[in-house]
Design a protein around this motif. Structure first.
Motif, PDB file in Angstrom:
ATOM      1  N   UNK A  53      21.468  -8.175 -12.473  1.00  0.00           N
ATOM      2  CA  UNK A  53      21.864  -6.855 -12.964  1.00  0.00           C
ATOM      3  C   UNK A  53      20.760  -6.141 -13.741  1.00  0.00           C
ATOM      4  N   UNK A  54      19.608  -6.779 -13.902  1.00  0.00           N
ATOM      5  CA  UNK A  54      18.429  -6.089 -14.468  1.00  0.00           C
ATOM      6  C   UNK A  54      17.578  -5.461 -13.374  1.00  0.00           C
ATOM      7  N   UNK A  55      17.881  -5.734 -12.105  1.00  0.00           N
ATOM      8  CA  UNK A  55      17.084  -5.198 -11.001  1.00  0.00           C
ATOM      9  C   UNK A  55      17.514  -3.761 -10.726  1.00  0.00           C
ATOM     10  N   UNK A  56      16.587  -2.803 -10.794  1.00  0.00           N
ATOM     11  CA  UNK A  56      16.968  -1.389 -10.685  1.00  0.00           C
ATOM     12  C   UNK A  56      17.492  -0.996  -9.301  1.00  0.00           C
ATOM     13  N   UNK A  57      17.103  -1.710  -8.256  1.00  0.00           N
ATOM     14  CA  UNK A  57      17.532  -1.330  -6.909  1.00  0.00           C
ATOM     15  C   UNK A  57      18.626  -2.254  -6.372  1.00  0.00           C
ATOM     16  N   UNK A  58      19.353  -2.917  -7.253  1.00  0.00           N
ATOM     17  CA  UNK A  58      20.371  -3.873  -6.843  1.00  0.00           C
ATOM     18  C   UNK A  58      21.493  -3.173  -6.083  1.00  0.00           C
ATOM     19  N   UNK A  59      21.860  -3.751  -4.946  1.00  0.00           N
ATOM     20  CA  UNK A  59      23.005  -3.287  -4.166  1.00  0.00           C
ATOM     21  C   UNK A  59      23.976  -4.435  -4.032  1.00  0.00           C
ATOM     22  N   UNK A  60      25.245  -4.138  -4.226  1.00  0.00           N
ATOM     23  CA  UNK A  60      26.282  -5.166  -4.076  1.00  0.00           C
ATOM     24  C   UNK A  60      27.152  -4.795  -2.894  1.00  0.00           C
ATOM     25  N   UNK A  61      27.347  -5.753  -1.992  1.00  0.00           N
ATOM     26  CA  UNK A  61      28.206  -5.533  -0.841  1.00  0.00           C
ATOM     27  C   UNK A  61      29.672  -5.597  -1.224  1.00  0.00           C
ATOM     28  N   UNK A  62      30.517  -5.545  -0.216  1.00  0.00           N
ATOM     29  CA  UNK A  62      31.955  -5.623  -0.430  1.00  0.00           C
ATOM     30  C   UNK A  62      32.325  -6.932  -1.111  1.00  0.00           C
ATOM     31  N   UNK A  63      33.386  -6.886  -1.891  1.00  0.00           N
ATOM     32  CA  UNK A  63      33.903  -8.078  -2.543  1.00  0.00           C
ATOM     33  C   UNK A  63      35.005  -8.658  -1.657  1.00  0.00           C
ATOM     34  N   UNK A  64      34.827  -9.914  -1.268  1.00  0.00           N
ATOM     35  CA  UNK A  64      35.838 -10.636  -0.499  1.00  0.00           C
ATOM     36  C   UNK A  64      36.651 -11.481  -1.469  1.00  0.00           C
ATOM     37  N   UNK A  65      37.970 -11.394  -1.380  1.00  0.00           N
ATOM     38  CA  UNK A  65      38.862 -12.121  -2.277  1.00  0.00           C
ATOM     39  C   UNK A  65      39.479 -13.296  -1.528  1.00  0.00           C
ATOM     40  N   UNK A  66      39.639 -14.416  -2.233  1.00  0.00           N
ATOM     41  CA  UNK A  66      40.228 -15.600  -1.615  1.00  0.00           C
ATOM     42  C   UNK A  66      41.133 -16.327  -2.609  1.00  0.00           C
ATOM     43  N   UNK A  67      42.044 -17.113  -2.058  1.00  0.00           N
ATOM     44  CA  UNK A  67      42.851 -18.024  -2.880  1.00  0.00           C
ATOM     45  C   UNK A  67      42.499 -19.468  -2.556  1.00  0.00           C
ATOM     46  N   UNK A  68      41.490 -19.661  -1.706  1.00  0.00           N
ATOM     47  CA  UNK A  68      41.064 -21.005  -1.302  1.00  0.00           C
ATOM     48  C   UNK A  68      39.676 -21.292  -1.854  1.00  0.00           C
ATOM     49  N   UNK A  69      39.536 -22.324  -2.678  1.00  0.00           N
ATOM     50  CA  UNK A  69      38.240 -22.600  -3.323  1.00  0.00           C
ATOM     51  C   UNK A  69      37.258 -23.324  -2.416  1.00  0.00           C
ATOM     52  N   UNK A  70      36.896 -22.720  -1.294  1.00  0.00           N
ATOM     53  CA  UNK A  70      35.950 -23.342  -0.367  1.00  0.00           C
ATOM     54  C   UNK A  70      34.672 -23.723  -1.114  1.00  0.00           C
TER      55      UNK A  70
END
Length: 158
Positions: A100-117
């Motif tokens: 989060x200190x990187x100025x050009x950081x991009x975050x993709x979609x958040x995938x939600x799960x109930x299974x702790x793979x």
């Protein structure tokens, strides 16, 4: 999913910062569980667009408040993408604090799960993962929220 959990799962900011704020005045600590090069799981390789059996940087940590794990996290980055990033020297520092200190950081979609793979002993209601990009660097960050966090914050089981 309850509104209280949705605030944690859907947040796109730094989980480290959120945990520190929610856990105050408790002491936050990253406990390094494992860090090595290895073969990612099939779902991780697919999420990163890696050919099967390609080596990657693997890191597993517990995010703790007063030594009690609230979240376990697993990060996977293609070795070719690490060029000079020196993430192997993070030790017990938070990857999120660096990301989060990187100025050009991009975050993709958040995938939600109930299974702790990948987290065989993890007990908790929810998990999530997303792909972060910083220039040519990519890392898949997977986080599993533990029962201890839910109990300490008074969050519902689901």
């Amino acid at each position: 999913m309850s509104a209280a959990w949705w605030q944690w799962i859907a947040s796109r900011d730094s989980l480290t910062a959120r945990l520190i704020a929610a856990g105050a005045p408790r002491t936050f600590r990253v406990r390094l569980l494992d860090q090595r090069t290895g073969i990612p799981r099939l779902d991780e390789a697919q999420a990163l667009g890696l050919p099967m059996h390609r080596q990657a940087w693997l890191r597993e940590v517990a995010l703790c408040l007063d030594e009690q794990p609230w979240v376990v996290a697993r990060s996977v980055a293609p070795l070719d993408d690490l060029r000079g990033q020196r993430l192997d020297q993070l030790g017990e520092q938070s990857l999120g604090s660096w990301l989060f200190r990187q100025p050009d950081l991009e975050r993709g979609d958040i995938e939600v799960t109930t299974s702790p793979a990948g987290f065989h002993s993890a007990q908790g209601p929810w998990g999530r993962r997303s792909l972060f990009r910083h220039g040519h660097f990519r890392v898949l960050v997977q986080e599993w929220f533990l029962e201890r966090m839910a109990d300490d914050l008074g969050l519902p089981s689901r």
